[in-house]
Each structure stands twice: as structure tokens, then as C-alpha cells.
Design an enzyme around this catalytic site. Structure first.
Site, PDB file in Angstrom:
ATOM      1  N   ASP A  31       0.843  -1.196   0.000  1.00 58.92           N
ATOM      2  CA  ASP A  31       0.000   0.000   0.000  1.00 58.92           C
ATOM      3  C   ASP A  31       0.883   1.253   0.000  1.00 58.92           C
ATOM      4  O   ASP A  31       1.614   1.500   0.960  1.00 58.92           O
ATOM      5  CB  ASP A  31      -0.895  -0.019   1.242  1.00 58.92           C
ATOM      6  CG  ASP A  31      -2.114   0.869   1.109  1.00 58.92           C
ATOM      7  OD1 ASP A  31      -2.127   1.711   0.204  1.00 58.92           O
ATOM      8  OD2 ASP A  31      -3.052   0.714   1.900  1.00 58.92           O
ATOM      9  N   ASP A  32       0.830   2.030  -1.082  1.00 56.52           N
ATOM     10  CA  ASP A  32       1.583   3.288  -1.195  1.00 56.52           C
ATOM     11  C   ASP A  32       3.098   3.068  -1.183  1.00 56.52           C
ATOM     12  O   ASP A  32       3.845   3.938  -0.714  1.00 56.52           O
ATOM     13  CB  ASP A  32       1.200   4.258  -0.074  1.00 56.52           C
ATOM     14  CG  ASP A  32      -0.222   4.762  -0.174  1.00 56.52           C
ATOM     15  OD1 ASP A  32      -0.929   4.376  -1.130  1.00 56.52           O
ATOM     16  OD2 ASP A  32      -0.641   5.537   0.706  1.00 56.52           O
ATOM     17  N   CYS A  81      -5.607   4.202  -4.247  1.00 57.99           N
ATOM     18  CA  CYS A  81      -5.891   2.850  -3.752  1.00 57.99           C
ATOM     19  C   CYS A  81      -7.098   2.180  -4.409  1.00 57.99           C
ATOM     20  O   CYS A  81      -6.968   1.137  -5.057  1.00 57.99           O
ATOM     21  CB  CYS A  81      -6.112   2.896  -2.245  1.00 57.99           C
ATOM     22  SG  CYS A  81      -4.754   3.602  -1.302  1.00 57.99           S
ATOM     23  N   LYS A 115      -6.380  -5.503   3.455  1.00 58.34           N
ATOM     24  CA  LYS A 115      -7.180  -4.320   3.133  1.00 58.34           C
ATOM     25  C   LYS A 115      -8.137  -4.585   1.970  1.00 58.34           C
ATOM     26  O   LYS A 115      -7.739  -5.123   0.946  1.00 58.34           O
ATOM     27  CB  LYS A 115      -6.232  -3.160   2.785  1.00 58.34           C
ATOM     28  CG  LYS A 115      -6.926  -1.889   2.311  1.00 58.34           C
ATOM     29  CD  LYS A 115      -5.905  -0.777   2.130  1.00 58.34           C
ATOM     30  CE  LYS A 115      -6.518   0.456   1.478  1.00 58.34           C
ATOM     31  NZ  LYS A 115      -5.565   1.572   1.392  1.00 58.34           N
ATOM     32  N   HIS A 167     -11.245  -2.006   0.853  1.00 56.99           N
ATOM     33  CA  HIS A 167     -11.393  -0.668   0.284  1.00 56.99           C
ATOM     34  C   HIS A 167     -12.109  -0.667  -1.063  1.00 56.99           C
ATOM     35  O   HIS A 167     -11.802   0.113  -1.960  1.00 56.99           O
ATOM     36  CB  HIS A 167     -10.018   0.006   0.143  1.00 56.99           C
ATOM     37  CG  HIS A 167     -10.111   1.512   0.125  1.00 56.99           C
ATOM     38  ND1 HIS A 167      -9.064   2.322  -0.275  1.00 56.99           N
ATOM     39  CD2 HIS A 167     -11.123   2.351   0.465  1.00 56.99           C
ATOM     40  CE1 HIS A 167      -9.429   3.580  -0.189  1.00 56.99           C
ATOM     41  NE2 HIS A 167     -10.671   3.627   0.266  1.00 56.99           N
ATOM     42  N   ASN A 214      -0.121   1.793  -5.874  1.00 57.38           N
ATOM     43  CA  ASN A 214       0.223   3.075  -6.504  1.00 57.38           C
ATOM     44  C   ASN A 214       1.588   3.491  -5.970  1.00 57.38           C
ATOM     45  O   ASN A 214       2.178   2.796  -5.137  1.00 57.38           O
ATOM     46  CB  ASN A 214      -0.836   4.151  -6.223  1.00 57.38           C
ATOM     47  CG  ASN A 214      -1.275   4.239  -4.779  1.00 57.38           C
ATOM     48  OD1 ASN A 214      -2.383   3.816  -4.435  1.00 57.38           O
ATOM     49  ND2 ASN A 214      -0.416   4.772  -3.919  1.00 57.38           N
ATOM     50  N   LYS A 259       1.953   9.389  -5.543  1.00 56.04           N
ATOM     51  CA  LYS A 259       0.544   9.065  -5.362  1.00 56.04           C
ATOM     52  C   LYS A 259      -0.345  10.244  -5.749  1.00 56.04           C
ATOM     53  O   LYS A 259      -0.037  11.388  -5.452  1.00 56.04           O
ATOM     54  CB  LYS A 259       0.304   8.679  -3.901  1.00 56.04           C
ATOM     55  CG  LYS A 259      -1.128   8.274  -3.589  1.00 56.04           C
ATOM     56  CD  LYS A 259      -1.279   7.821  -2.138  1.00 56.04           C
ATOM     57  CE  LYS A 259      -2.730   7.410  -1.860  1.00 56.04           C
ATOM     58  NZ  LYS A 259      -2.911   6.925  -0.475  1.00 56.04           N
TER      59      LYS A 259
END
Length: 543
Positions: free
Chosen positions: A31-32, A71, A125, A127, A286, A301
Site C-alpha cells: 500500500d503506497d 488505492c 485491506k 477498500h 500506486n 501518489k
């Protein structure tokens, strides 16, 4: 001893019989994560990612793996094999209490694999929507779900703002969701919990059945938190000269803890005897924001420059015919759906639920043999005519004062960021088109966020903001204009060639209308305004 050796033809038959089976699929999403936050990209020497590096270097590193800039859109494309313009997630990330999610007519990756005999487990996650139970993971193809529904949470309390968001869910015999909220896990670090559950699932798996394990870590999304003992273990190379170096130490430690977790998952697969028939994919959703490094790429991002959408990615599998190399073919996050569908032997036309048209292509021959696969990828398309926006009249008036510039000129007009942001007019003003065709990349329209570049070393305060080529801090700027880059010679996206190659700009602009016709119309965004999504301090579906 020689008499016990099998003839070569027999050995080949045995090997082919193993690889003719459906492979186990392990899909790991960070994530990120920044493009330069891992060692296998070749620039990072200060964050420990030894497990990821080993897998990547022994597998296939993906040089041009494109995702979305945030995301939710990336995850929707991953789970459906469809561009975000088709699912409605082109509007951006899901908000915490928003009444929106992946349409129930979509056949998600776990649903597709489950109908082909896979055992499907999700960890981490989601989302992708939770305003109804039908939109939650175990209703979308996962047998079990261990983790969170929303975008982010505290790594220890497992709260998103004031509500707990950590579940251990499954369906009962009647197909109803058993909502097991794990209050008892308070104080335990999320990344460790996700790794532990993944290892347990592998250990308990019947290896005669194909496994799909989706491990979606929250690292390194905010908040930046890590156990102090791990900070002392992993972050020794982070210089005290960095502005807010304590945050950087935690950030880098979060990555190293995730890397350690990936190593444990691989060890579990080997100990179970499953690794030889496993396809393991690793990618970020991302690029990194201001906390990480996307060097040598521009932006991060939320930006459609390469730093926001070119992910640190690789595939590892003994099934690969060719490995230990960098694959420079163009790939997109939607391609995993089509690739797994082919590996699983799915026949979409034979199932009762109609298969919606997908945008991904089967890239297994590209990965395994280096064969070319696609030459065009849509980065993003925003079209205000495809949405009913909830911004007020003042915001619309400001946005309309700066008309769309879908043209061949490189001239840019700076939009009044300070004036538009309080009115929430930026999203309304966004009307742009970003596409890659072969070596050419076009970004054109209004509402384009200009980003600069991040440092290669992490040893300066350039991590606090993006910088220009001279090392000066580069403020985010919103513009209307057209940009054309030749990525084969300009990976840093420094030289705008729109005025030099107007025919290329026109050729790419002519592709826009075919994509506009695929955009899903979005109604006004609706939210829970009465607090009914929070029940006894727990986030729950409310519709």
C-alpha cells in the site's frame, strides 16, 4: 545409483504433469509503496528488502507495470480486470462512509477462481465498498476475510478514526455473513497479524486443491507506525540529517517488516511443498506519497506521472520458462485477472453469471517467455459530463472559469489552487485524458496535478516535498495543458514534446472518444450523514 535415474522423457512427462495442474496463486499487494523503496529496483540501499529482492531477482521484475494513482481504483481494476472508468471508480478513492462499491454485476477475481475449484482467502485491506453486506469480501468470492474494510487504520488499535475495523469473517451454512469483530487483537501490530494469518492458511491448506491467497498489506500507508524494537533493528541506515528522520525510520521499518512477512509466507509455501506449483505476484497499488521515494520517476501518489502509476512489481514462480531478468513489456494491473483466468482454466461463457467485458490481457507468455503482449494502456480519463457532482454553485463557477484544454499545444494555464481547494472544485474541474501507446505518453486536459521529483538517496529533506531538477522544493500546481513524453529516452518526464510531435498528440487524442463511451456514469456521491455506519464503536454496513 545410475540405475535409479529416470530417463529424460519420463522426467519431462512428470514435470509437465505437475505444471498442467492449476497453480496456487499468491497475490501480495503493498500500500503506497514507492518505486525506489525496494532494493530490486537498483537505487535503494538504505531500506532492507532482502526477501523481496531475492524473489524479484530470481523471478521476473516488471519494468512497466502500470496501476492507478490511488488505492480504490487500482484495487477495483485488479479484482475485475476492468479499467476504473468501467466500474465508476474513476471518481477516485472511496470515502469512509460513502454509499458506493464495486457493482454486484461484476465478477471479482476470487469469485472467478472459486468457481474453478480454488479455495479463496483474503487477508488485509479491502477498500472496495462496505455500505451493504453484499459488497463485503465474503459475499464477493472469498471464503474467509481477515482484516479491514476501509482505507486505513491505526496499526495497533485497528480503529479508523473512532471506529474499530478489523474482522475475521466467513459465511455460515445459509450463506449469511458471520461478522466476527476482533476487538481482542488491540495492541497487536497489523502487519504481523496479516502475515501470521497467511502462514496459518497455507499450513492448514490441502495442497491437492488450488489455493488463492490475496494478501493486501496496509504497509506503508499512513499512519506511519512500527514497533520500536524493529525500528532499532531495521532503520540504522536512515540518516539523522533528514527532516523528520524519525518518521523516515518508521516508514522504512514498516517496509522491512512487510518484507520479513513475505519471506515467512514463502517459507510456509516451501515447507508445505506448494512452492513448485505456485505463482506469486507482488505489486504496489500506486506510488509513494511524500514519505517515500519514486526515484527516478516523476511524481507520486495521486499523480499520473510515472511515479504515481508505475508500480514496484515482480512475479516469481518455478513455472516460468524464463526467469532472472527484467521484463520491459507494457503491463497493466487489469492483466492479472485475465492471466489468472487462463491459468485456472476458467470458461466464462459456461457460467450462469454473465462475464462483463474485461480490459486485461493474458500476459503469461510475456512473463514466462518475454513475448510482447500489449502496446496501449489507459492511465485515466475524467469527464465531468459523466457525473452528477455534489459541489456547490460557487465551486462549479470557479471550475468553469478554466475551460478544458484537450488540444495539441504544450501551453499550460495555472489554476487557482488556493481558491478552488476550499470550494472542493478541483474534482469538478478535472477533465483530462492520460494514455500510453508504445513509447509515447500523453497527459492532456484540465485539473492536472504537476509533481516534481523525489531523491534517490533519502538522505536529504527532499522527502518532505517533491523537488525540481535543481533540487529546489516543488509546490504542487494544478494546470490546464498538454504533455507528451517519449518514455524510452525520458523516463523522468522532463521534456514535453507536444509541440514537436503534434501528429502523435492528435493520434492519441483520437483514441479518447472510444474510452469515453465506456465510462460509467456516476450519480451524486451519497454518505451516511446520521452516524448509523458506526454501531457500538464498530464500522458496519448501514444500507
Amino acid at each position: 545409483m545410475l540405475g535409479t535415474l529416470l530417463p529424460l522423457p519420463v522426467l519431462l512427462i512428470l514435470v509437465n504433469s505437475v505444471y498442467s495442474k492449476q497453480p496456487h496463486i499468491v497475490l501480495i499487494v503493498a500500500d503506497d509503496l514507492g518505486y525506489n523503496d525496494v532494493g530490486f529496483r537498483g537505487f535503494n540501499t538504505f531500506i532492507s528488502t532482502q526477501n523481496l529482492d531475492k524473489l524479484a531477482n530470481e523471478g521476473v521484475i516488471l519494468e512497466n507495470h502500470i496501476v492507478s494513482a490511488t488505492c480504490s481504483p487500482s484495487r477495483t481494476s485488479l479484482m475485475t480486470g476492468r479499467y476504473a472508468i468501467r466500474t465508476g471508480f474513476w471518481k477516485g478513492n472511496l470515502k469512509r462512509n460513502e454509499e458506493f462499491g464495486l457493482g454486484l454485476d461484476e465478477t471479482l477475481m476470487p469469485e472467478m477462481l472459486k468457481r474453478n475449484g480454488y479455495r479463496t482467502h483474503g487477508v488485509g485491506k479491502w477498500h472496495l465498498g462496505m455500505f451493504t453486506w453484499e459488497h463485503t469480501p465474503v459475499k464477493r468470492g472469498f471464503e474467509t476475510w481477515f482484516g479491514m474494510y476501509l482505507a486505513e487504520q491505526n496499526y495497533y488499535s485497528h480503529k479508523s478514526v473512532e471506529g474499530i475495523d478489523f474482522r475475521d469473517n466467513y459465511l455460515d451454512a445459509d450463506g449469511n455473513v458471520v461478522d466476527n469483530v476482533r476487538r481482542d487483537l488491540e495492541g497487536q501490530y497489523s502487519t504481523h497479524l496479516f502475515t501470521n494469518r497467511s502462514v496459518e492458511l497455507i499450513q492448514a491448506h490441502d495442497q491437492n486443491e488450488p489455493l488463492f491467497l490475496y494478501l493486501a498489506y496496509t504497509s506503508v500507508h499512513t499512519p506511519h507506525q512500527a514497533p520500536q524494537e524493529d525500528v532499532e533493528k531495521y532503520a540504522m541506515n536512515i540518516s539523522a540529517n533528514i527532516t523528520d528522520f524519525l518518521m523516515r525510520k518508521k516508514y522504512s521499518t514498516m517496509i522491512s517488516i512487510m518484507d520479513e512477512g513475505v519471506g515467512r509466507v514463502v517459507d510456509a509455501l516451501k515447507q508445505k511443498g506448494m512452492m513448485e506449483n505456485t505463482v506469486l505476484v507482488f505489486t504496489s497499488d500506486n506510488g509513494a506519497g511524500l514519505s517515500g521515494s519514486n526515484y527516478p520517476l516523476r511524481g507520486g501518489k495521486r499523480s499520473f506521472f510515472e511515479g504515481g502509476v508505475r508500480a514496484a512489481s515482480f512475479v516469481y514462480s518455478p513455472r516460468l520458462e524464463k526467469s532472472g531478468y527484467i521484463n520491459k513489456n507494457l503491463h497493466h494491473v487489469t492483466d492479472w485477472y485475465a492471466t489468472f483466468q487462463k491459468l485456472a482454466g476458467d470458461k466464462p461463457n459456461l457460467h450462469q453469471k454473465p462475464q462483463l467485458e474485461i480490459d486485461g490481457v493474458d500476459i503469461w507468455s510475456s512473463l514466462s517467455k518475454g513475448e510482447p503482449c500489449r502496446d496501449e494502456v489507459l492511465y485515466e480519463l475524467r469527464d465531468p459530463s459523466k457525473r452528477l457532482d455534489s459541489t456547490g454553485k460557487d465551486a462549479r463557477d470557479v471550475a468553469r472559469a478554466y475551460p478544458v484544454s484537450l488540444n495539441t499545444s504544450s501551453t499550460t494555464i495555472q489554476l487557482p489552487y488556493d481558491e478552488m481547494r476550499p470550494l472542493k472544485a478541483l474534482n469538478y474541474a478535472q477533465d483530462f485524458f492520460a494514455i500510453r501507446w508504445k513509447n509515447w505518453k500523453l497527459i492532456t486536459g484540465t485539473g492536472i496535478t504537476l509533481h516534481g521529483w523525489t531523491s534517490s538517496t533519502g538522505q536529504t529533506d527532499e522527502y518532505e516535498q517533491f523537488t525540481d531538477e535543481s533540487g529546489n522544493l516543488h509546490d504542487w500546481t494544478i494546470v490546464s495543458g498538454t504533455f507528451l513524453f517519449d518514455l524510452t529516452v525520458d523516463i523522468r518526464e522532463k521534456n514535453n514534446l507536444a509541440d514537436d510531435y503534434p501528429d502523435i498528440v492528435k493520434k492519441l487524442l483520437n483514441k479518447r472518444q472510444s474510452y469515453v463511451e465506456k465510462v460509467k456514469f456516476i450519480s451524486e456521491r451519497k454518505y451516511d450523514k446520521h452516524g448509523i455506519s458506526l454501531v457500538d464503536g464498530v464500522w458496519k454496513p448501514w444500507v
